[in-house]
Motif scaffolding. Structure first.
Motif, mmCIF file in Angstrom:
data_model
loop_
_atom_site.group_PDB
_atom_site.id
_atom_site.type_symbol
_atom_site.label_atom_id
_atom_site.label_comp_id
_atom_site.label_asym_id
_atom_site.label_seq_id
_atom_site.Cartn_x
_atom_site.Cartn_y
_atom_site.Cartn_z
ATOM 1 N N GLU A 161 20.890 45.360 37.517
ATOM 2 C CA GLU A 161 22.096 46.070 37.079
ATOM 3 C C GLU A 161 23.338 45.525 37.784
ATOM 4 O O GLU A 161 24.411 45.450 37.202
ATOM 5 C CB GLU A 161 21.955 47.565 37.342
ATOM 6 C CG GLU A 161 21.228 48.321 36.258
ATOM 7 C CD GLU A 161 22.007 48.303 34.931
ATOM 8 O OE1 GLU A 161 23.038 48.996 34.827
ATOM 9 O OE2 GLU A 161 21.583 47.574 34.023
ATOM 10 N N ALA A 162 23.193 45.164 39.048
ATOM 11 C CA ALA A 162 24.323 44.590 39.784
ATOM 12 C C ALA A 162 24.809 43.324 39.084
ATOM 13 O O ALA A 162 26.011 43.139 38.859
ATOM 14 C CB ALA A 162 23.913 44.280 41.223
ATOM 15 N N GLU A 163 23.873 42.449 38.722
ATOM 16 C CA GLU A 163 24.250 41.201 38.060
ATOM 17 C C GLU A 163 24.871 41.464 36.689
ATOM 18 O O GLU A 163 25.755 40.736 36.250
ATOM 19 C CB GLU A 163 23.030 40.289 37.937
ATOM 20 C CG GLU A 163 22.574 39.700 39.273
ATOM 21 C CD GLU A 163 21.614 38.541 39.104
ATOM 22 O OE1 GLU A 163 21.429 38.071 37.951
ATOM 23 O OE2 GLU A 163 21.039 38.098 40.116
ATOM 24 N N ARG A 164 24.381 42.510 36.016
ATOM 25 C CA ARG A 164 24.954 42.839 34.695
ATOM 26 C C ARG A 164 26.422 43.231 34.814
ATOM 27 O O ARG A 164 27.267 42.760 34.045
ATOM 28 C CB ARG A 164 24.152 43.972 34.046
ATOM 29 C CG ARG A 164 24.598 44.281 32.615
ATOM 30 C CD ARG A 164 23.685 45.305 31.977
ATOM 31 N NE ARG A 164 23.929 46.645 32.469
ATOM 32 C CZ ARG A 164 24.881 47.460 31.981
ATOM 33 N NH1 ARG A 164 25.685 47.053 31.009
ATOM 34 N NH2 ARG A 164 25.014 48.686 32.462
ATOM 35 N N TRP A 165 26.735 44.087 35.805
ATOM 36 C CA TRP A 165 28.122 44.517 35.971
ATOM 37 C C TRP A 165 28.997 43.387 36.499
ATOM 38 O O TRP A 165 30.128 43.200 36.051
ATOM 39 C CB TRP A 165 28.192 45.728 36.904
ATOM 40 C CG TRP A 165 27.768 47.006 36.253
ATOM 41 C CD1 TRP A 165 26.649 47.737 36.518
ATOM 42 C CD2 TRP A 165 28.442 47.690 35.185
ATOM 43 N NE1 TRP A 165 26.586 48.840 35.699
ATOM 44 C CE2 TRP A 165 27.681 48.845 34.869
ATOM 45 C CE3 TRP A 165 29.616 47.446 34.475
ATOM 46 C CZ2 TRP A 165 28.042 49.738 33.879
ATOM 47 C CZ3 TRP A 165 29.998 48.350 33.476
ATOM 48 C CH2 TRP A 165 29.210 49.474 33.190
ATOM 49 N N LEU A 200 33.294 45.174 38.945
ATOM 50 C CA LEU A 200 32.876 44.553 40.201
ATOM 51 C C LEU A 200 32.339 45.614 41.162
ATOM 52 O O LEU A 200 31.294 45.439 41.802
ATOM 53 C CB LEU A 200 34.054 43.816 40.842
ATOM 54 C CG LEU A 200 33.812 43.219 42.227
ATOM 55 C CD1 LEU A 200 32.953 41.972 42.140
ATOM 56 C CD2 LEU A 200 35.147 42.899 42.913
ATOM 57 N N ALA A 201 33.066 46.724 41.260
ATOM 58 C CA ALA A 201 32.671 47.797 42.167
ATOM 59 C C ALA A 201 31.316 48.393 41.770
ATOM 60 O O ALA A 201 30.466 48.665 42.631
ATOM 61 C CB ALA A 201 33.744 48.885 42.177
ATOM 62 N N LEU A 202 31.109 48.579 40.478
ATOM 63 C CA LEU A 202 29.828 49.115 40.025
ATOM 64 C C LEU A 202 28.688 48.154 40.372
ATOM 65 O O LEU A 202 27.587 48.588 40.770
ATOM 66 C CB LEU A 202 29.873 49.365 38.520
ATOM 67 C CG LEU A 202 30.389 50.751 38.109
ATOM 68 C CD1 LEU A 202 30.694 50.787 36.618
ATOM 69 C CD2 LEU A 202 29.375 51.831 38.466
ATOM 70 N N GLY A 203 28.932 46.865 40.230
ATOM 71 C CA GLY A 203 27.938 45.892 40.630
ATOM 72 C C GLY A 203 27.630 45.981 42.112
ATOM 73 O O GLY A 203 26.460 45.912 42.533
#
Length: 398
Positions: free
Chosen positions: A266-270, A252-255
């Motif tokens: 990339e946000a949606e992927r994480w 979640l944090a990486l997103g």
């Protein structure tokens, strides 16, 4: 075995009609290190020594150890008390009395007094220092109080991995994340039974806190770097994340970091990875729900899947309600639970507190802030050192 050899010789001399005093004196003066009498014959030998030499503090100490191991707890306590009455300089006797006071007599205040006496008698004993901190933790000492005491003896903290982990956890609790990070980056930890996941857990908490602090300051690049470190812990921790363990808080944090830097794909992927993961692996067992489930719901919200997020949180709340009514048991394979190593725990009360925290997460997730705050107050009243409750309370207040 040297003390028991001399005690045994003294007992034989007495049976032969000779004076055993010299042998008993040698037994009392011999090093007590690693002397653990265990035979049935040793009981009679030590009882004879106690009767023959009332000024010997070691014989009742040894016999107390033997009887406590055989569950003759009250007899052992009486013998240890006799030992410290003769010689108060043996820190281990005070330590044993502290354990017995907590586990057998149900007297936490008396247990703390004995551990204080143990530290006065053996101020360089890092193990006793660690155990005393765990007693303080169990009896409701605040994180600030515990941290101040550990700072007073950093030389002892540095001698033990378990003490170092507690120290870093307390640093995180009071917001001193950089100091914790410096320690966790260089110390080589050796995993121990009962401590599985502790180094990794504190490291992850530290990196997440540093990352979200950077994110709040508008530094998405530093935040992303911290979250990446949380996902790929260094080898010096001595452990890695279990393949079945839920890491939704990190994903979640990486997103969030990717979104802040403008990388929506990339946000949606994480976020998707956090949202789709199911279950968790904790305390040597697989479970359907855990404290990480709420982060999955947050990820679902980031993806615009509001109904799914609400449904998941209501399911989590129902699970918590059921957990609260379930009899607490230890899984057959969970042989190394940290709470069972030294001071006896009320498993039912602890399970109830876990259920209460899960309900607080669910309430916070659906916007019921007052309900969540009330539940967290109850959680922290029972356990002022509950790190996830401390962190959730801070997020709600922010």
């Amino acid at each position: 075995t040297v003390p028991m050899l001399h005690y045994t010789i003294g007992a034989i001399e007495a049976l032969l009609g000779n004076d055993p005093a010299a042998s008993y004196r040698e037994a009392a003066a011999a090093s007590p290190d690693y002397c653990f009498p265990a035979r049935l014959e040793d009981i009679g030998i030590l009882e004879a020594a106690i009767q023959a030499n009332p000024s010997d503090a070691r014989a009742p100490y040894y016999l107390g150890n033997l009887l406590y191991d055989r569950r003759r707890h009250r007899d052992a306590i009486a013998l240890w008390e006799r030992s410290v009455a003769v010689d108060a300089s043996n820190g281990i006797v005070h330590r044993n009395l502290g354990i017995a006071a907590f586990n057998i007599l149900g007297d936490p205040g008396r247990a703390r007094e004995h551990y204080d006496a143990a530290m006065r008698a053996a101020p360089e004993d890092a193990r006793v220092f660690y155990e005393r901190d765990q007693l303080w933790k169990r009896t409701g000492a605040s994180p600030q109080e515990r941290l101040a005491e550990l700072r007073r003896r950093l030389d002892l903290v540095e001698r033990r991995d378990d003490l170092t982990i507690e120290f870093c956890s307390l640093l995180d609790t009071v917001g001193e994340f950089e100091e914790a990070e410096k320690i966790l980056a260089v110390r080589k930890f050796q995993p121990w039974e009962g401590g599985e996941g502790q180094a990794l857990g504190v490291y992850t908490r530290t990196q997440l806190a540093l990352g979200y602090r950077a994110l709040a300051a508008g530094d998405a690049a530093s935040a992303e770097a911290a979250f990446e470190r949380a996902l790929r812990p260094p080898e010096n921790l001595g452990e890695a994340r279990h393949l079945l363990a839920n890491a939704s808080d990190v994903w979640l944090a990486l997103g969030d970091a990717k979104a802040a830097s403008g990388d929506d794909d990339e946000a949606e992927r994480w976020w998707g990875r956090a949202a789709e993961f199911r279950g968790d692996f904790q305390d040597m067992s697989v479970r359907s729900f855990s404290e990480l489930t709420a982060f999955q719901a947050e990820a679902l919200r980031r993806l615009g899947r509001e109904q799914e997020a609400n449904d998941l949180l209501r399911t989590l709340e129902a699970y918590a309600e059921e957990l609260e009514q379930t009899e607490a048991k230890i899984d057959y394979f969970a042989t190394s639970l940290p709470t069972m190593l030294l001071f006896e725990d009320d498993l039912q009360a602890r399970q109830t507190n876990t259920a209460r925290f899960l309900k607080a997460q669910a309430a916070a997730g659906v916007g019921e802030s007052e309900k969540a705050a009330a539940l967290l107050a109850d959680v922290l009243r029972y356990d002022p050192n509950h790190v996830r409750a401390i962190d959730l309370k801070a997020r709600l207040e922010a």
